[in-house]
Design a protein around this motif. Structure first.
Motif, PDB file in Angstrom:
ATOM      1  N   ILE A  15      33.013  34.338  31.217  1.00 48.44           N
ATOM      2  CA  ILE A  15      34.042  33.806  32.114  1.00 48.44           C
ATOM      3  C   ILE A  15      35.410  34.255  31.607  1.00 48.44           C
ATOM      4  CG2 ILE A  15      35.035  31.718  33.131  1.00 48.44           C
ATOM      5  CD1 ILE A  15      32.348  30.324  32.184  1.00 48.44           C
ATOM      6  N   PHE A  16      36.227  34.778  32.522  1.00 42.65           N
ATOM      7  CA  PHE A  16      37.576  35.219  32.193  1.00 42.65           C
ATOM      8  C   PHE A  16      38.563  34.540  33.130  1.00 42.65           C
ATOM      9  CE2 PHE A  16      34.696  38.420  30.765  1.00 42.65           C
ATOM     10  CZ  PHE A  16      35.212  38.820  29.543  1.00 42.65           C
ATOM     11  N   TRP A  17      39.743  34.278  32.596  1.00 37.70           N
ATOM     12  CA  TRP A  17      40.803  33.618  33.350  1.00 37.70           C
ATOM     13  C   TRP A  17      41.985  34.564  33.443  1.00 37.70           C
ATOM     14  CZ3 TRP A  17      44.678  30.221  30.428  1.00 37.70           C
ATOM     15  CH2 TRP A  17      45.617  29.658  31.293  1.00 37.70           C
ATOM     16  N   SER A  18      42.534  34.691  34.618  1.00 39.39           N
ATOM     17  CA  SER A  18      43.777  35.404  34.856  1.00 39.39           C
ATOM     18  C   SER A  18      43.640  36.887  34.536  1.00 39.39           C
ATOM     19  CB  SER A  18      44.905  34.746  34.051  1.00 39.39           C
ATOM     20  OG  SER A  18      46.153  35.163  34.514  1.00 39.39           O
ATOM     21  N   GLY A  19      44.767  37.542  34.343  1.00 35.90           N
ATOM     22  CA  GLY A  19      44.816  38.969  34.093  1.00 35.90           C
ATOM     23  C   GLY A  19      45.854  39.611  34.992  1.00 35.90           C
ATOM     24  N   ASP A  20      45.908  40.924  34.964  1.00 32.76           N
ATOM     25  CA  ASP A  20      46.887  41.679  35.745  1.00 32.76           C
ATOM     26  C   ASP A  20      46.543  41.614  37.235  1.00 32.76           C
ATOM     27  OD1 ASP A  20      49.075  43.539  36.168  1.00 32.76           O
ATOM     28  OD2 ASP A  20      47.503  45.038  36.521  1.00 32.76           O
ATOM     29  N   PHE A  21      47.371  40.888  37.994  1.00 30.19           N
ATOM     30  CA  PHE A  21      47.087  40.651  39.415  1.00 30.19           C
ATOM     31  C   PHE A  21      47.202  41.930  40.238  1.00 30.19           C
ATOM     32  CE2 PHE A  21      48.015  38.753  43.673  1.00 30.19           C
ATOM     33  CZ  PHE A  21      46.759  38.181  43.844  1.00 30.19           C
ATOM     34  N   GLU A  22      48.074  42.855  39.849  1.00 31.73           N
ATOM     35  CA  GLU A  22      48.181  44.134  40.572  1.00 31.73           C
ATOM     36  C   GLU A  22      46.857  44.907  40.462  1.00 31.73           C
ATOM     37  OE1 GLU A  22      50.612  45.008  42.709  1.00 31.73           O
ATOM     38  OE2 GLU A  22      51.406  43.007  42.248  1.00 31.73           O
ATOM     39  N   SER A  23      46.215  44.838  39.299  1.00 32.43           N
ATOM     40  CA  SER A  23      44.895  45.471  39.138  1.00 32.43           C
ATOM     41  C   SER A  23      43.876  44.828  40.057  1.00 32.43           C
ATOM     42  CB  SER A  23      44.407  45.345  37.697  1.00 32.43           C
ATOM     43  OG  SER A  23      45.210  46.053  36.820  1.00 32.43           O
ATOM     44  N   VAL A  24      43.926  43.507  40.154  1.00 32.75           N
ATOM     45  CA  VAL A  24      42.998  42.793  41.030  1.00 32.75           C
ATOM     46  C   VAL A  24      43.186  43.258  42.469  1.00 32.75           C
ATOM     47  CG1 VAL A  24      42.383  40.529  41.984  1.00 32.75           C
ATOM     48  CG2 VAL A  24      42.811  40.777  39.530  1.00 32.75           C
ATOM     49  N   LYS A  25      44.420  43.321  42.911  1.00 27.01           N
ATOM     50  CA  LYS A  25      44.692  43.751  44.293  1.00 27.01           C
ATOM     51  C   LYS A  25      44.188  45.177  44.540  1.00 27.01           C
ATOM     52  CE  LYS A  25      49.117  42.691  44.668  1.00 27.01           C
ATOM     53  NZ  LYS A  25      50.447  42.313  45.194  1.00 27.01           N
ATOM     54  N   SER A  26      44.410  46.071  43.581  1.00 22.89           N
ATOM     55  CA  SER A  26      43.935  47.451  43.717  1.00 22.89           C
ATOM     56  C   SER A  26      42.417  47.507  43.800  1.00 22.89           C
ATOM     57  CB  SER A  26      44.406  48.304  42.536  1.00 22.89           C
ATOM     58  OG  SER A  26      45.788  48.428  42.548  1.00 22.89           O
ATOM     59  N   LEU A  27      41.763  46.778  42.911  1.00 22.48           N
ATOM     60  CA  LEU A  27      40.296  46.764  42.906  1.00 22.48           C
ATOM     61  C   LEU A  27      39.732  46.150  44.175  1.00 22.48           C
ATOM     62  CD1 LEU A  27      39.800  45.784  39.163  1.00 22.48           C
ATOM     63  CD2 LEU A  27      39.197  47.984  40.210  1.00 22.48           C
ATOM     64  N   LEU A  28      40.393  45.124  44.704  1.00 22.91           N
ATOM     65  CA  LEU A  28      39.962  44.528  45.966  1.00 22.91           C
ATOM     66  C   LEU A  28      40.106  45.530  47.107  1.00 22.91           C
ATOM     67  CD1 LEU A  28      41.472  40.929  45.700  1.00 22.91           C
ATOM     68  CD2 LEU A  28      39.039  41.503  45.763  1.00 22.91           C
ATOM     69  N   ILE A  86      39.866  48.719  47.144  1.00 22.63           N
ATOM     70  CA  ILE A  86      38.868  49.796  47.154  1.00 22.63           C
ATOM     71  C   ILE A  86      37.427  49.253  47.126  1.00 22.63           C
ATOM     72  CG2 ILE A  86      40.431  51.504  46.169  1.00 22.63           C
ATOM     73  CD1 ILE A  86      39.014  51.080  43.453  1.00 22.63           C
ATOM     74  N   GLY A  87      37.293  47.931  47.203  1.00 19.51           N
ATOM     75  CA  GLY A  87      35.960  47.332  47.276  1.00 19.51           C
ATOM     76  C   GLY A  87      35.228  47.237  45.956  1.00 19.51           C
ATOM     77  N   SER A  88      35.950  47.295  44.842  1.00 19.36           N
ATOM     78  CA  SER A  88      35.304  47.241  43.523  1.00 19.36           C
ATOM     79  C   SER A  88      35.063  45.831  43.011  1.00 19.36           C
ATOM     80  CB  SER A  88      36.153  47.998  42.492  1.00 19.36           C
ATOM     81  OG  SER A  88      36.154  49.370  42.789  1.00 19.36           O
ATOM     82  N   ILE A  89      35.563  44.833  43.716  1.00 19.93           N
ATOM     83  CA  ILE A  89      35.324  43.440  43.332  1.00 19.93           C
ATOM     84  C   ILE A  89      34.562  42.760  44.459  1.00 19.93           C
ATOM     85  CG2 ILE A  89      36.353  41.206  42.780  1.00 19.93           C
ATOM     86  CD1 ILE A  89      38.736  42.616  41.587  1.00 19.93           C
TER      87      ILE A  89
END
Length: 183
Positions: free
Chosen positions: A94-107, A109-112
């Motif tokens: 389980i991980f909490w938080s992180g770089d939100f810009e990375s999350v948006k990029s991964l979302l 391109i369908g990687s999450i």
């Protein structure tokens, strides 16, 4: 197992808790120290999706209500620590938080996948000594949890599922009715 929680543990509301903000809640503890505690309610799904609250996200992943504090803030937990920089490892995958810009990029391109991340508005917070007092009053049960339970269990029965997994007397409490007067 009513002990002092650590980051990565969950608090499970006892079945008689009268607080509507936490009735039958399971709260993931993200931070716990002498100054207070920070957590996210894992089983309170809102009627919105992440796309409803973040303009440049277009996936319809569920949005959870993390608690009654600062419901204008966005938080997330995930099991993608290796993909998202600055993630905080809570243990058990389980991980909490992180770089939100990375999350948006991964979302974008369908990687999450939706079963790898949960988004929350607001959070649950306790001041110094407050959670310790609530634990002494047996308001919460403390338990370990792993990422499979958090991200793959059906949220409507989540409170029951977590108690049943704890076994023993907790398994019995899992079947306790919301309002015993209606039995």
């Amino acid at each position: 197992m009513n002990e002092t929680p650590n980051a990565g543990n969950v608090l499970i509301a006892e079945p008689f808790l009268g607080d509507p903000n936490f009735e039958r809640s399971v709260v993931l503890i993200c931070e716990h120290n002498d100054e207070g505690s920070f957590g996210l309610v894992l089983n309170n799904v809102s009627k919105n999706t992440i796309a409803d609250v973040v303009d440049d996200i277009y996936v319809e992943f569920p949005l959870f209500i993390g608690g009654p504090v600062e419901q204008n803030t966005l938080h997330f937990v995930h099991r993608l620590g290796h993909l998202i920089e600055d993630s905080i490892d809570l243990g058990n995958g389980i991980f909490w938080s992180g770089d939100f810009e990375s999350v948006k990029s991964l979302l974008s391109i369908g990687s999450i996948k939706s079963e790898d991340i949960r988004f929350f508005i607001g959070y649950s917070g306790w001041g110094a000594g407050q959670l310790k007092n609530e634990l002494a009053q047996n308001t919460w049960f403390v338990s370990d949890i792993n990422s499979d339970v958090i991200f793959e269990e059906y949220t409507n029965q989540f409170w029951r599922t977590v108690l049943k997994r704890m076994g023993g007397d907790y398994k019995v409490l899992a079947n306790y009715p919301v309002d015993p007067r209606l039995n």
